[in-house]
Scaffold this motif. Structure first.
Motif, PDB file in Angstrom:
ATOM      1  N   ASN A   1     -10.875  16.108 -49.670  1.00  0.00           N
ATOM      2  CA  ASN A   1     -11.448  15.467 -50.849  1.00  0.00           C
ATOM      3  C   ASN A   1     -10.591  15.872 -52.042  1.00  0.00           C
ATOM      4  O   ASN A   1      -9.865  16.869 -51.986  1.00  0.00           O
ATOM      5  CB  ASN A   1     -12.890  15.925 -51.035  1.00  0.00           C
ATOM      6  CG  ASN A   1     -13.647  15.105 -52.067  1.00  0.00           C
ATOM      7  OD1 ASN A   1     -13.152  14.090 -52.560  1.00  0.00           O
ATOM      8  ND2 ASN A   1     -14.848  15.538 -52.390  1.00  0.00           N
ATOM      9  N   TRP A   2     -10.685  15.135 -53.130  1.00  0.00           N
ATOM     10  CA  TRP A   2      -9.888  15.457 -54.311  1.00  0.00           C
ATOM     11  C   TRP A   2     -10.599  14.947 -55.560  1.00  0.00           C
ATOM     12  O   TRP A   2     -11.377  14.000 -55.511  1.00  0.00           O
ATOM     13  CB  TRP A   2      -8.490  14.834 -54.202  1.00  0.00           C
ATOM     14  CG  TRP A   2      -8.481  13.326 -54.207  1.00  0.00           C
ATOM     15  CD1 TRP A   2      -8.314  12.495 -55.277  1.00  0.00           C
ATOM     16  CD2 TRP A   2      -8.647  12.456 -53.066  1.00  0.00           C
ATOM     17  NE1 TRP A   2      -8.367  11.175 -54.899  1.00  0.00           N
ATOM     18  CE2 TRP A   2      -8.571  11.127 -53.541  1.00  0.00           C
ATOM     19  CE3 TRP A   2      -8.857  12.683 -51.703  1.00  0.00           C
ATOM     20  CZ2 TRP A   2      -8.697  10.023 -52.696  1.00  0.00           C
ATOM     21  CZ3 TRP A   2      -8.989  11.586 -50.871  1.00  0.00           C
ATOM     22  CH2 TRP A   2      -8.907  10.276 -51.359  1.00  0.00           C
ATOM     23  N   ASP A   3     -10.346  15.624 -56.670  1.00  0.00           N
ATOM     24  CA  ASP A   3     -10.916  15.167 -57.935  1.00  0.00           C
ATOM     25  C   ASP A   3     -10.154  15.813 -59.084  1.00  0.00           C
ATOM     26  O   ASP A   3      -9.375  16.766 -58.883  1.00  0.00           O
ATOM     27  CB  ASP A   3     -12.406  15.496 -58.027  1.00  0.00           C
ATOM     28  CG  ASP A   3     -13.182  14.441 -58.818  1.00  0.00           C
ATOM     29  OD1 ASP A   3     -12.584  13.818 -59.738  1.00  0.00           O
ATOM     30  OD2 ASP A   3     -14.375  14.238 -58.537  1.00  0.00           O
ATOM     31  N   TYR A   4     -10.420  15.299 -60.287  1.00  0.00           N
ATOM     32  CA  TYR A   4      -9.849  15.915 -61.480  1.00  0.00           C
ATOM     33  C   TYR A   4     -10.373  17.343 -61.629  1.00  0.00           C
ATOM     34  O   TYR A   4     -11.550  17.608 -61.327  1.00  0.00           O
ATOM     35  CB  TYR A   4     -10.226  15.117 -62.721  1.00  0.00           C
ATOM     36  CG  TYR A   4      -9.583  13.760 -62.830  1.00  0.00           C
ATOM     37  CD1 TYR A   4      -8.216  13.628 -63.056  1.00  0.00           C
ATOM     38  CD2 TYR A   4     -10.346  12.602 -62.721  1.00  0.00           C
ATOM     39  CE1 TYR A   4      -7.626  12.377 -63.173  1.00  0.00           C
ATOM     40  CE2 TYR A   4      -9.773  11.347 -62.843  1.00  0.00           C
ATOM     41  CZ  TYR A   4      -8.416  11.233 -63.066  1.00  0.00           C
ATOM     42  OH  TYR A   4      -7.836   9.989 -63.179  1.00  0.00           O
ATOM     43  N   PRO A   5      -9.568  18.264 -62.126  1.00  0.00           N
ATOM     44  CA  PRO A   5     -10.030  19.662 -62.261  1.00  0.00           C
ATOM     45  C   PRO A   5     -11.139  19.854 -63.281  1.00  0.00           C
ATOM     46  O   PRO A   5     -11.738  20.922 -63.318  1.00  0.00           O
ATOM     47  CB  PRO A   5      -8.757  20.416 -62.664  1.00  0.00           C
ATOM     48  CG  PRO A   5      -7.830  19.386 -63.205  1.00  0.00           C
ATOM     49  CD  PRO A   5      -8.139  18.119 -62.469  1.00  0.00           C
ATOM     50  N   ILE A   6     -11.445  18.838 -64.085  1.00  0.00           N
ATOM     51  CA  ILE A   6     -12.544  18.965 -65.057  1.00  0.00           C
ATOM     52  C   ILE A   6     -13.865  18.462 -64.504  1.00  0.00           C
ATOM     53  O   ILE A   6     -14.909  18.629 -65.159  1.00  0.00           O
ATOM     54  CB  ILE A   6     -12.223  18.216 -66.363  1.00  0.00           C
ATOM     55  CG1 ILE A   6     -12.126  16.702 -66.121  1.00  0.00           C
ATOM     56  CG2 ILE A   6     -10.949  18.753 -66.998  1.00  0.00           C
ATOM     57  CD1 ILE A   6     -12.013  15.875 -67.392  1.00  0.00           C
ATOM     58  N   ARG A   7     -13.867  17.862 -63.328  1.00  0.00           N
ATOM     59  CA  ARG A   7     -15.081  17.229 -62.826  1.00  0.00           C
ATOM     60  C   ARG A   7     -16.049  18.256 -62.248  1.00  0.00           C
ATOM     61  O   ARG A   7     -15.661  19.164 -61.522  1.00  0.00           O
ATOM     62  CB  ARG A   7     -14.735  16.194 -61.763  1.00  0.00           C
ATOM     63  CG  ARG A   7     -14.005  14.985 -62.303  1.00  0.00           C
ATOM     64  CD  ARG A   7     -14.937  14.112 -63.137  1.00  0.00           C
ATOM     65  NE  ARG A   7     -14.283  12.873 -63.505  1.00  0.00           N
ATOM     66  CZ  ARG A   7     -13.907  12.546 -64.738  1.00  0.00           C
ATOM     67  NH1 ARG A   7     -14.134  13.396 -65.735  1.00  0.00           N
ATOM     68  NH2 ARG A   7     -13.328  11.388 -64.981  1.00  0.00           N
ATOM     69  N   ARG A   8     -17.327  18.071 -62.545  1.00  0.00           N
ATOM     70  CA  ARG A   8     -18.349  18.936 -61.944  1.00  0.00           C
ATOM     71  C   ARG A   8     -19.653  18.206 -61.680  1.00  0.00           C
ATOM     72  O   ARG A   8     -20.668  18.836 -61.377  1.00  0.00           O
ATOM     73  CB  ARG A   8     -18.579  20.179 -62.802  1.00  0.00           C
ATOM     74  CG  ARG A   8     -19.006  19.957 -64.226  1.00  0.00           C
ATOM     75  CD  ARG A   8     -19.108  21.289 -64.926  1.00  0.00           C
ATOM     76  NE  ARG A   8     -19.865  21.219 -66.167  1.00  0.00           N
ATOM     77  CZ  ARG A   8     -20.349  22.262 -66.802  1.00  0.00           C
ATOM     78  NH1 ARG A   8     -20.170  23.475 -66.299  1.00  0.00           N
ATOM     79  NH2 ARG A   8     -21.030  22.134 -67.921  1.00  0.00           N
TER      80      ARG A   8
END
Length: 433
Positions: A414-421
Motif C-alpha cells: 500500500n502507499w500514501d502521502y506521508p501527511i495522510r492519516r
C-alpha cells in the motif's frame, strides 16, 4: 472443463458475493442524504465509491473478459478516479443512490454470466487463474476499506457495530533479531498478486532488530506527554513544517480527557486503550516517535523479511504464520472488529521469529519510497501503481482491521502521502543490529 476450473469459478462467485455483502452494509447503514454528502474533502461521497465499483467491474469483467456491449458508456469518465479529484466529485452529475444500486446490480448479473461462460484457461494473462476476477474482487474490497474510512470521518450518531477485538493472550514486548542475508521479496506465484508485488527477487538485508508489536496508544501517549510534538529535534524538516501547518498535537480523533486521552471511533467516544496499536498517525508522526524512542522505521524490505522469511527453511511464506489463508485466529481483518486488537491478541499469527500482528490491525508505515521492483512491468494498466512511483509516496504494509483477507498478504504493498492519516495507519520500530 476441469474440476480445478469449477472450483475456481465457485471461489470467485463466493468472493464476489461476500464482498458485495460488505459493500451493501457500508452503503445501506446510512440514509441517502449521507450517501451523497462529502464527509471530508479527502474522501469521495459514498455513492461515488458504490458506482465506481460497478464501473470498474463493467469495464474489466463485462466488456474486456466477456466481450459484451457497454451498459452505460457515458459513466466511464464520470467514475474514472484519474479524471476527477475527490474534493471535486460532489459537484459531478453522479448517479443517485437508487440509480447507483440499480447499476451495480445490473453489472453484477452480467459479470456472473461472464464467469459462467468465459474460459479462464485460454492463455490470456488477464484471465489466467481468474486474475481479472481477483483484481476486481480486491478492487471492491479496497473501496470497502476506503468507505469504512469515510464512515470514521462522518459526523453523527453511530451506524456501524461490531464485536470488540479479542483480549491479550500474553503480553508482547521487546524486539527480535532478524539475521542478515538474502531472502525472496515479492512473488511470481501468487495468482491474484498485483503488478507492484512482482517479480520475485532476491534482496540481501543486513541484520536488524524489529519490535515484536506495533507501537501502542500507551507508548505513543508517553511521546506526547514528553513534549514530542513541541520539539523539532525529533522531526524531519518536512515533518516539522507539516506539524506546524496542520496543527498536529496528537493522533487524529484523539481528545484530551482529564489526565489521559479519549478517541472517537465511528461515532463513539471512549478512553483510548493503552495496549492497542496507535492508529491514524501520519508518516511524519511515526518518524518523529521513532527518533524520540532511539530507533527508526523499518525499510520495506526489512518489514517483508520479518513477515515472510522462515529461518528454518530459508523460504518466504505467504503470511507470517505460513501459507494458510487468514482465519480469525490469525489476524484482525475484514471489519470483524472496528478497531485494532491489543498487542498479543493473535499468537497464532506470529512469524517464526515471534513478531506478532504483522497482518491486520493497522497499516504500518515504512521508510521506503514507493517504486517498482527490478524487472517491474505494469499490468494490466499503468494507473494501478506505476503512475504513483517516486518520492512523493511512502509504502505501508500489513493491512488493517478494515482490510479484507483477499486484499492483503505478505507481499501486498500500500502507499500514501506521508501527511495522510485518515487511513488506518500505525507503525512499529526497528533498529540496526
Amino acid at each position: 472443463m476441469t474440476i480445478e476450473t469449477d472450483r475456481l469459478r465457485d471461489r470467485v462467485a463466493a468472493e464476489l458475493l461476500r464482498t458485495r455483502e460488505r459493500t451493501t452494509l457500508l452503503t445501506e447503514a446510512v440514509d441517502d442524504g449521507d450517501l451523497v454528502r462529502q464527509h471530508s474533502p479527502l474522501m469521495s461521497p459514498l455513492v461515488w465509491d458504490l458506482a465506481h465499483v460497478g464501473s470498474q467491474e463493467e469495464l474489466w469483467l463485462v466488456r474486456d473478459v466477456g466481450g459484451r456491449d457497454p451498459l452505460r458508456p457515458e459513466l466511464d469518465e464520470l467514475y474514472d478516479a484519474f479524471k476527477h479529484a475527490r474534493r471535486d466529485r460532489p459537484g459531478l452529475p453522479l448517479l443517485t443512490p437508487v440509480e447507483a444500486r440499480k447499476y451495480v446490480a445490473q453489472v453484477r448479473d452480467k459479470a456472473l454470466d461472464v464467469l459462467d461462460r468465459a474460459r479462464i484457461d485460454d492463455g490470456r494473462r488477464l484471465v489466467a487463474d481468474g486474475f481479472a476476477f481477483g483484481m476486481i474482487i480486491q478492487h471492491e474490497q479496497q473501496h470497502d476499506e476506503t468507505m469504512l474510512a469515510t464512515h470514521q470521518l462522518r459526523a453523527g450518531s453511530p451506524v456501524l457495530a461490531a464485536d470488540p477485538p479479542p483480549a491479550v493472550i500474553a503480553p508482547v514486548t521487546g524486539e527480535v533479531l532478524v539475521p542478515g542475508g538474502p531472502f525472496t521479496m515479492g512473488t511470481d506465484t501468487e495468482p491474484w498478486a498485483l503488478d507492484n508485488e512482482r517479480p520475485a527477487h532476491q534482496v540481501d538485508v543486513p541484520a536488524f532488530h524489529i519490535d515484536r508489536a506495533a507501537v501502542t496508544n500507551g507508548q505513543y501517549a508517553a511521546f506526547i506527554d514528553a513534549g514530542g510534538y513541541d520539539d523539532p529535534r525529533w522531526w524531519s524538516p518536512a515533518g516539522w513544517d507539516h506539524r506546524q501547518a496542520a496543527g498536529l498535537v496528537a493522533p487524529a480523533h484523539w481528545q484530551r480527557d482529564g489526565d489521559g486521552w479519549s478517541a472517537t471511533t465511528f461515532g463513539r467516544t471512549a478512553r483510548v486503550t493503552p495496549s492497542e496499536p496507535v492508529v491514524h498517525v501520519c508518516f511524519h508522526e511515526a518518524e518523529a516517535y521513532a527518533k524520540w524512542a532511539g530507533k527508526r522505521l523499518p525499510t520495506e524490505a526489512e518489514w517483508e523479511k520479518a513477515a515472510r522469511w522462515d529461518p528454518a527453511t530459508g523460504r518466504s511464506r505467504r503470511y507470517p504464520w505460513g501459507d494458510e489463508t487468514p482465519e480469525p485466529r490469525h489476524a484482525n481483518l475484514g471489519q470483524r472488529h472496528l478497531r485494532p486488537a491489543p498487542a498479543g491478541a493473535f499468537d497464532d499469527g506470529a512469524s517464526p521469529l515471534g513478531v506478532q500482528q504483522l497482518i491486520g490491525d493497522v497499516w504500518e508505515w515504512t521508510s521506503t519510497d514507493f517504486t517498482g521492483y527490478p524487472g517491474f512491468t505494469a499490468f494490466p494498466y499503468r494507473e494501478y501503481s506505476e503512475v504513483f512511483f517516486g518520492p512523493d509516496y511512502k509504502v505501508l504494509r500489513g493491512g488493517s482491521f478494515g482490510t479484507d483477507r483477499n486484499a492483503v498478504r505478505g507481499t501486498f504493498r500500500n502507499w500514501d502521502y506521508p501527511i495522510r492519516r485518515q487511513i488506518f495507519s500505525g507503525f512499529r520500530l526497528a533498529r540496526d543490529a
